[in-house]
Design a protein around this motif. Structure first.
Motif, PDB file in Angstrom:
ATOM      1  N   ARG A  59       0.834  -1.216   0.000  1.00 42.97           N
ATOM      2  CA  ARG A  59       0.000   0.000   0.000  1.00 42.97           C
ATOM      3  C   ARG A  59       0.862   1.258   0.000  1.00 42.97           C
ATOM      4  NH1 ARG A  59      -4.690  -1.970   4.256  1.00 42.97           N
ATOM      5  NH2 ARG A  59      -5.774  -3.325   2.797  1.00 42.97           N
ATOM      6  N   SER A  64      -2.538  -1.539  -5.853  1.00 37.88           N
ATOM      7  CA  SER A  64      -3.816  -2.137  -5.510  1.00 37.88           C
ATOM      8  C   SER A  64      -3.564  -3.390  -4.670  1.00 37.88           C
ATOM      9  CB  SER A  64      -4.554  -2.498  -6.798  1.00 37.88           C
ATOM     10  OG  SER A  64      -5.469  -3.533  -6.557  1.00 37.88           O
TER      11      SER A  64
ATOM     12  N   SER B  88      -9.255  -2.511   3.278  1.00 38.02           N
ATOM     13  CA  SER B  88      -9.026  -2.010   1.927  1.00 38.02           C
ATOM     14  C   SER B  88     -10.360  -1.659   1.279  1.00 38.02           C
ATOM     15  CB  SER B  88      -8.298  -3.082   1.131  1.00 38.02           C
ATOM     16  OG  SER B  88      -8.799  -3.147  -0.184  1.00 38.02           O
ATOM     17  N   ARG B  89     -10.286  -0.845   0.241  1.00 40.72           N
ATOM     18  CA  ARG B  89     -11.509  -0.596  -0.524  1.00 40.72           C
ATOM     19  C   ARG B  89     -11.858  -1.869  -1.286  1.00 40.72           C
ATOM     20  NH1 ARG B  89      -9.799  -0.862  -5.427  1.00 40.72           N
ATOM     21  NH2 ARG B  89      -7.653  -0.309  -5.862  1.00 40.72           N
ATOM     22  N   LEU B  91     -12.388  -4.404  -4.309  1.00 42.30           N
ATOM     23  CA  LEU B  91     -11.656  -4.526  -5.560  1.00 42.30           C
ATOM     24  C   LEU B  91     -12.644  -4.583  -6.724  1.00 42.30           C
ATOM     25  CD1 LEU B  91      -8.949  -7.213  -4.700  1.00 42.30           C
ATOM     26  CD2 LEU B  91      -8.802  -4.737  -4.503  1.00 42.30           C
ATOM     27  N   ASP B 169      -8.919  -4.011 -10.787  1.00 42.67           N
ATOM     28  CA  ASP B 169      -7.808  -4.527  -9.985  1.00 42.67           C
ATOM     29  C   ASP B 169      -7.361  -5.906 -10.431  1.00 42.67           C
ATOM     30  OD1 ASP B 169      -7.612  -2.474  -7.737  1.00 42.67           O
ATOM     31  OD2 ASP B 169      -9.745  -2.942  -7.782  1.00 42.67           O
ATOM     32  N   VAL B 170      -8.328  -6.703 -10.850  1.00 46.26           N
ATOM     33  CA  VAL B 170      -7.993  -8.063 -11.260  1.00 46.26           C
ATOM     34  C   VAL B 170      -8.635  -8.335 -12.613  1.00 46.26           C
ATOM     35  CG1 VAL B 170      -8.102 -10.510 -10.666  1.00 46.26           C
ATOM     36  CG2 VAL B 170      -7.951  -8.805  -8.848  1.00 46.26           C
ATOM     37  N   PRO B 196      -2.478   0.427 -11.107  1.00 49.80           N
ATOM     38  CA  PRO B 196      -1.148  -0.016 -10.678  1.00 49.80           C
ATOM     39  C   PRO B 196      -1.294  -1.009  -9.526  1.00 49.80           C
ATOM     40  CG  PRO B 196      -1.194   2.357 -10.917  1.00 49.80           C
ATOM     41  CD  PRO B 196      -2.603   1.888 -11.102  1.00 49.80           C
ATOM     42  N   GLY B 197      -0.538  -2.084  -9.618  1.00 53.34           N
ATOM     43  CA  GLY B 197      -0.670  -3.152  -8.627  1.00 53.34           C
ATOM     44  C   GLY B 197      -1.710  -4.181  -9.040  1.00 53.34           C
ATOM     45  N   GLY B 198      -2.432  -3.861 -10.107  1.00 52.22           N
ATOM     46  CA  GLY B 198      -3.454  -4.791 -10.600  1.00 52.22           C
ATOM     47  C   GLY B 198      -2.825  -6.025 -11.233  1.00 52.22           C
ATOM     48  N   VAL B 199      -3.611  -7.069 -11.262  1.00 54.01           N
ATOM     49  CA  VAL B 199      -3.089  -8.363 -11.689  1.00 54.01           C
ATOM     50  C   VAL B 199      -3.848  -8.882 -12.897  1.00 54.01           C
ATOM     51  CG1 VAL B 199      -2.835 -10.777 -11.004  1.00 54.01           C
ATOM     52  CG2 VAL B 199      -2.425  -8.970  -9.359  1.00 54.01           C
ATOM     53  N   TYR B 264       4.827  -6.816 -15.317  1.00 51.05           N
ATOM     54  CA  TYR B 264       5.927  -7.506 -14.652  1.00 51.05           C
ATOM     55  C   TYR B 264       5.466  -8.935 -14.425  1.00 51.05           C
ATOM     56  CZ  TYR B 264       8.163  -9.260 -10.389  1.00 51.05           C
ATOM     57  OH  TYR B 264       8.766 -10.054  -9.434  1.00 51.05           O
ATOM     58  N   ILE B 284       1.778  -8.497 -13.393  1.00 46.94           N
ATOM     59  CA  ILE B 284       1.413  -7.410 -12.485  1.00 46.94           C
ATOM     60  C   ILE B 284       1.679  -6.087 -13.181  1.00 46.94           C
ATOM     61  CG2 ILE B 284       1.770  -6.421 -10.189  1.00 46.94           C
ATOM     62  CD1 ILE B 284       1.280  -9.223  -9.643  1.00 46.94           C
ATOM     63  N   LEU B 286       2.749  -2.492 -12.716  1.00 46.15           N
ATOM     64  CA  LEU B 286       3.416  -1.745 -11.640  1.00 46.15           C
ATOM     65  C   LEU B 286       3.284  -0.251 -11.840  1.00 46.15           C
ATOM     66  CD1 LEU B 286       6.553  -3.957 -11.237  1.00 46.15           C
ATOM     67  CD2 LEU B 286       4.632  -3.826  -9.695  1.00 46.15           C
TER      68      LEU B 286
END
Lengths: 240, 286
Positions: A59, A64, B88-89, B91, B169-170, B196-199, B264, B284, B286
């Protein structure tokens, strides 16, 4: 082992240690996984070795929560990161610390490195019990003991161990047992800066060096006994 | 077109659009099974295949994979381990080419069971209205009936024109991406819609890494169109499915495509299922 040859026999010293253990590919400082776990270690003193630490770390990078898919081993990823990082730090200690280079014999070096490794646990002191609990869980114990072996292997090797007989095993095994015992003690240690743990380390490790020799002696004795026992039986049998 | 052919199962699809094949000198072409067709045509042809198989989709999958596809999907969902963690919020999931809805429901079930997440949303998109209707029908019959978190959209996975940038997010696509006309465009779009950070998780047929299993598998594949004929009365569509599987890039190559889209890819890059008959790819943003 004998080398047959006319010229000067080259002295081949081969230590039974792989210079580069196959590291997990994620243990690459460039990888995002490494960066997240490294940051997560900063949250460990607060949250313990829990997935929560990884979550908080990702975080802070603004990712996310979905990125948790990267850490499908969850807590164990974090623990393993800690174990591997602290083990690899020892190699740096050896190459960079003048103090280590001054040390003369193998045993002092082992003692020095074990203490260095224990120091790596200090920031996470109150979570060691939890860490050990995770390590002995059935899904993790295989990898955990492998990592423990790598640790004692590295410490032995870095201290200049050149055993290539049965002592190779006994030295590593005894160091592993001692290390686990020390860590368990550390988990309960309430003394300031874990002074009791380090004192105990001094005591326990002082006679560790003899162990390799003890094992070899026992092995030799057993071999002799079995051999002469067999000969005795043979001699009785041939008398008809 | 396929329906028209169903009376003569052994006739090749080729006849139906052979004129297009001859036309390839003037336009870009792509693969439709083992055939080469105009890129602009593939979408339509794949559409026909899935319209034709929609109602029998599940039973055919069971027959074709001997039931193993359920295990693969379970493993896929477990591997993604997606869901809103405490604090967390919610997804936002998107399941592309997810007409039948099983991945979508599975992901939400997993999120609820593991993280007590009952807030995350799911968008199921499919280019094929018939497949999507199939999913909607199932949704109305299971515990997600009237759940406002799930929405169904007819969308082309290569474009996703109704999905905003950085809004999901996914992103999952299971046994769907090989039907894209332009796979790379599909991956690029996935990158676009993820935060960002999504998969991105891709479950797809792949290349078998074991010679013995491969021999068995190749021979097994030859029977699939016959099963298709027997169960769904549709030889050609299943012929296409088999050929499209053989055409799909190898694990390493596909990994490269995911990286090329900007993702990534964590080590080891992919996970083979059942000797590589299928594989899970994760990337991922980034």
């Amino acid at each position: 082992m004998r080398t047959i040859g006319l010229g000067a026999v080259p002295k081949v010293v081969r230590s039974y240690h792989s210079y580069e253990h196959d590291e997990d590919p994620f243990f690459n400082k460039e990888s995002p996984k490494y960066r997240i776990l490294e940051k997560a270690m900063e949250f460990v003193p607060e949250y313990g070795f829990q997935h929560k630490a990884i979550l908080e770390s990702s975080r802070t990078f603004g990712y996310s929560d979905a990125i948790q898919s990267l850490f499908h081993n969850g807590t164990f990823d974090l623990i393993k990161f800690h174990l591997v990082r602290e083990r690899l730090r020892l190699t740096e200690v050896v190459s960079k610390t003048e103090e280590f280079k001054q040390l003369s014999d193998e045993n002092t070096k082992v003692k020095y490195l074990v203490k260095k490794r224990l120091e790596g646990n200090v920031p996470y002191g109150k979570h060691i019990t939890q860490l050990q609990t995770y390590l002995v869980l059935p899904p993790n114990i295989g990898e955990a003991s492998e990592e423990l072996h790598k640790l004692s292997d590295d410490i032995r090797f870095l201290s200049g161990d050149s055993a290539n007989d049965f002592a190779w095993y006994s030295k590593r095994l005894s160091l592993s047992t001692t290390y686990v015992a020390l860590e368990t003690f550390m988990a309960q240690d309430k003394s300031p800066n874990y002074t009791n743990t380090f004192e105990l380390a001094d005591k326990r490790l002082s006679n560790l060096g003899d162990l390799g020799q003890v094992y070899n002696d026992v092995e030799e004795f057993l071999f002799y006994t079995v051999n002469s026992g067999l000969n005795l039986i043979k001699s009785q049998a041939t008398r008809g | 077109m396929l329906k028209m052919l169903s009376g003569s199962p052994l006739r090749s699809l080729n006849t139906a659009y052979s004129t297009n094949v001859e036309d390839k000198s003037t336009s870009s072409t792509t693969h439709f099974g083992s055939k080469t067709v105009l890129a602009s045509e593939k979408e339509k042809l794949v559409g026909q295949v899935f319209s034709s198989v929609a109602s029998k989709y599940d039973i055919m999958n069971d027959v074709m994979s001997m039931g193993v596809h359920r295990l693969w999907k379970d493993e896929f969902i477990r591997r993604l381990d997606a869901g809103a963690r405490p604090g967390s919020r919610p997804l936002d999931f998107i399941d592309v080419a997810g007409g039948s809805g099983d991945i979508a429901f599975g992901l939400l079930d997993h999120a609820k069971a593991k993280f007590n997440d009952t807030k995350s949303t799911m968008t199921v998109v499919d280019i094929n209205p018939d497949m999507l209707r199939e999913g909607e029908k199932r949704c109305s019959e299971n515990h997600y009936k009237n759940d406002p978190r799930i929405q169904f959209l007819v969308q082309n996975g290569e474009v996703l024109d109704k999905i905003e940038d950085n809004s999901k997010d996914v992103y999952t696509v299971s046994f769907g991406i090989r039907n894209f006309t332009n796979i790379q465009a599909g991956l690029n779009t996935a990158y676009r819609v993820l935060r960002p950070g999504g998969v991105i998780g891709v479950l797809e047929f792949s290349k078998v890494d074991n010679v013995i299993v491969d021999t068995f598998y190749q021979n097994w594949s030859k029977f699939l169109p016959i099963f298709g004929q027997a169960i769904a009365n549709d030889y050609d569509s299943y012929q296409y499915l088999v050929e499209s599987i053989q055409r799909f890039p190898k694990q390493e190559e596909f990994k490269g495509m995911i990286q090329k889209a900007g993702f990534y890819v964590p080590e080891p890059g992919y996970q083979n299922l059942t000797f590589g008959i299928a594989a899970i790819h994760i990337g991922i943003k980034l």
